[in-house]
Design an enzyme around this catalytic site. Structure first.
Site: not given
Ligand code: ADP
Length: 407
Positions: A8, A15, A92, A181, A242, A333, A385
């Site tokens: 990524n 990453k 990604r 996402h 954001r 979450g 992910e």
């Protein structure tokens, strides 16, 4: 064992992980690492292997240098390209525009298509491309695969994908809802029917990816029909830093009244707003500590976040007509019991019977947190992910080998 190198690549960081594509969402990768502050005098490369963390501080002039050095570090720890069987490199890529609904084996033509999409993601796609070019040079004999954050949302029906903006302008500048996402929403939503023992072709669900960035998706029988992020990841839910949805008129107001430039406003809305812009912090653990100490700004930020989340849940319930499952995932979450409870508070009349006790159980496993009789099931499903990218990349790489493109 075979592994996928998942990359990524950002503008000043890379990453990476070495992931077993047959692992489960909560398994640790063989290696995870980070190249930081690329292009600055004070760079660093960190790798984590088997619980051990090694950091090397050095100037990293560019992505190519950083990635090569990271590979050397992995070699030093016997987990590099010499010792490990790497079957694919999964990249990604943030924006796939309308061009990509599926992961792609990267060839020169795919690279130039990703380049064509730079106007839609001027900050992300160039960095993703840098990573692709550098990695293909270093590992030319391994299939490289691009996995797009937008791909899952290419199925959105026009009424959800298009904005009520002048259609000539929209079509000239590719303005529409792309959503982001997608890899996470797809990964999580594919597990839900299995956990509930339902036919995925007859499952209506809402998935809530609540990390530092946050988004919601409405999914009917396996296909996304709406999502909260838009042309860019700035839209939708209030997030860590954001704004989420705001009146676009605010931007004209700031230009005219505050004399702010486009770059100033971009930074304000993306980096200095959301929960952080109101409470001063964006990590939900710290936010909770501040709330517990009676900090009113923290309480307000939290309530705005929850209000916005409930708005999206409500609108997706109507858009779907029938909802079988609502699933929470990502850092907030998966871990924040209060966010989950407040997001679904007092919705029994809509068939959501939340089980307070089950919600409080801490676990890394996918689980149902509604009552056994709840018509709408509520779940917590850990996302991963990198694993999702590894699985998709392994599949595309296997096809490329079958077609004789790679050994
Ligand atoms: P990203 O969007 O950066 O990939 P993650 O999905 O890892 O982020 O989510 C990061 C966020 O998750 C943190 O900023 C923090 O707010 C939240 N988080 C992580 N652990 C917890 C926890 N135990 N309780 C509440 N929030 C948490």
């Amino acid at each position: 064992m075979s592994y996928v190198l998942v990359l990524n690549s950002g503008s000043s960081s890379i990453k990476f992980q070495l992931v077993d594509p047959t692992a489960t969402a909560t398994d640790d990768p063989l290696v995870s690492g980070l190249v930081e502050q690329v292009g600055e005098p004070s760079g660093a490369i960190t790798i984590k292997v088997g619980g051990e963390k090694v950091t090397e501080e050095l100037e990293v002039p560019d992505h190519s240098f950083g990635l090569k050095r990271a590979f050397d570090l992995m070699d030093d720890h016997q987990v590099g390209t010499k010792d490990v069987d790497i079957i694919a490199v999964g990249h990604r890529v943030v924006h796939g525009g309308r061009l990509f609904s599926e992961p792609q084996l990267i060839e020169d033509q795919i690279e130039s298509m990703i380049e064509d999409l730079i106007p839609l993601a001027p900050l992300h796609n160039p960095a993703n491309l840098d990573g692709i070019r550098v990695a293909r040079k270093i590992l030319p004999d391994i299939p490289h695969v691009a996995v797009f954050d937008t791909a899952f949302f290419n199925t959105l029906p026009p009424a959800a994908a298009l904005y009520a903006i002048n259609s000539e302008v929209a079509s000239k500048y590719d303005i529409r809802r792309y959503g982001f996402h997608g890899t996470s929403h797809e990964f999580v939503s594919q597990q839900v029917p299995k956990i509930l023992d339902r036919d995925p072709e007859h499952t209506h669900q809402i998935t809530l990816h609540l990390g530092n960035g946050a988004s919601a998706a409405a999914i009917r029988n396996g296909r996304a029909i709406d999502t909260s992020m838009g042309l860019t990841p700035l839209a939708g839910l209030a997030m860590g830093t954001r704004t989420g949805d705001i009146d676009p008129g605010i931007i004209f107001h700031l230009v005219r009244q505050a004399g702010m430039s486009i770059d100033d406003i971009d930074k304000l809305l993306n980096k200095q707003s959301g929960v952080k812009g109101i409470a001063g912090v964006n990590d939900f653990r710290t936010l909770r500590e501040h709330i517990d100490k009676g900090d009113e700004d923290a309480w307000l930020a939290y309530n705005i976040y929850i209000h916005q989340l409930r708005r999206f849940i409500g609108s997706y319930m109507i858009a779907l007509g029938r909802v079988d499952a609502i699933t929470f995932t990502a850092g907030v979450g998966e871990n924040d019991t209060e966010v989950r409870q407040d997001a679904l508070y007092n919705l029994d009349m809509y068939g959501i019977d939340f089980d307070k006790e089950r919600n409080l159980v801490r676990s890394d496993e996918p689980r149902v947190i509604s009552t056994d009789d709840s018509p709408v099931k509520v779940l917590v499903v850990p996302t991963n992910e990198e694993l999702a990218i590894a699985q998709k990349s392994a599949e595309v790489a296997a096809q490329a080998r079958e077609a004789g493109l790679f050994k």
